[in-house]
Write a protein that holds these residues in place. Structure first.
Motif, mmCIF file in Angstrom:
data_model
loop_
_atom_site.group_PDB
_atom_site.id
_atom_site.type_symbol
_atom_site.label_atom_id
_atom_site.label_comp_id
_atom_site.label_asym_id
_atom_site.label_seq_id
_atom_site.Cartn_x
_atom_site.Cartn_y
_atom_site.Cartn_z
ATOM 1 N N SER A 1 0.803 -0.898 -0.020
ATOM 2 C CA SER A 1 -0.097 0.021 -0.001
ATOM 3 C C SER A 1 1.087 1.364 0.024
ATOM 4 O O SER A 1 1.913 1.201 0.424
ATOM 5 C CB SER A 1 -0.887 -0.099 1.150
ATOM 6 O OG SER A 1 -1.575 0.942 1.354
ATOM 7 N N ARG A 2 0.413 2.502 -0.492
ATOM 8 C CA ARG A 2 1.103 3.538 -0.629
ATOM 9 C C ARG A 2 1.623 4.141 0.681
ATOM 10 O O ARG A 2 2.394 4.623 0.871
ATOM 11 C CB ARG A 2 0.290 4.600 -1.487
ATOM 12 C CG ARG A 2 0.868 5.849 -2.004
ATOM 13 C CD ARG A 2 1.876 5.487 -3.053
ATOM 14 N NE ARG A 2 2.424 6.964 -3.318
ATOM 15 C CZ ARG A 2 3.400 7.215 -4.194
ATOM 16 N NH1 ARG A 2 3.505 6.207 -5.006
ATOM 17 N NH2 ARG A 2 3.764 8.431 -4.605
ATOM 18 N N LEU B 1 3.294 1.276 -8.580
ATOM 19 C CA LEU B 1 3.246 2.440 -7.965
ATOM 20 C C LEU B 1 3.631 3.893 -8.557
ATOM 21 O O LEU B 1 3.119 4.892 -8.395
ATOM 22 C CB LEU B 1 3.862 2.444 -6.513
ATOM 23 C CG LEU B 1 3.390 1.379 -5.683
ATOM 24 C CD1 LEU B 1 4.416 0.944 -4.429
ATOM 25 C CD2 LEU B 1 2.236 1.656 -5.195
#
Length: 139
Positions: free
Chosen positions: A7-8, A25
């Protein structure tokens, strides 16, 4: 085996990422592949590490790559067209030269026209010149 893309919120700009995750990403809409990132590494535009037989890079390195590859807009300066005025021979010559140059550049080159090799001896001749033409054969 597909890798897990973090996840970012779980990563920082300096978190090492596999190329698959970095592509996902760095380009969320897609379009960047692992192979393309490897080419950027090979060309020296993308900073990466090679550990345990795998390439790793960071979002900071991706950002630097994008900045390095950003297209710079250059201002084009229009070339003024000379108008032919009575008594200005310089303008006439410049306009004629420009017209001739434009005509030369826009003329397509025909394949097969012009000089050809003859006899393999390095002698050039115009096609059909210097040889006998049999009856019914075109030069």
């Amino acid at each position: 085996m597909p890798i897990r893309i973090p996840s970012r919120t779980d990563i920082t700009d300096d978190t090492p990422l596999r190329l698959e995750a970095a592509a996902a990403l760095g380009w969320p809409a897609g379009g960047m592949t692992v192979a393309a990132l490897r080419r950027e590494i090979a060309s020296g535009r993308l900073a990466a590490e090679f550990l345990a037989g795998k390439h790793w890079t960071t979002l900071a390195a991706i950002r630097e790559l994008r900045e390095r590859c950003r297209v710079q807009v250059t201002e084009t300066v229009p070339v003024p067209r000379m108008t032919v005025a009575a008594g200005r021979s310089e303008a006439i010559h410049e306009s004629a030269a420009l017209t001739a140059l434009e005509r030369l550049v826009s003329t397509p080159i025909k394949r097969g026209a012009g000089l050809t090799m003859r006899g393999g001896r390095g002698a050039y001749s115009k096609r059909g010149v210097g040889r006998e033409v049999a009856k019914g054969e075109e030069a």
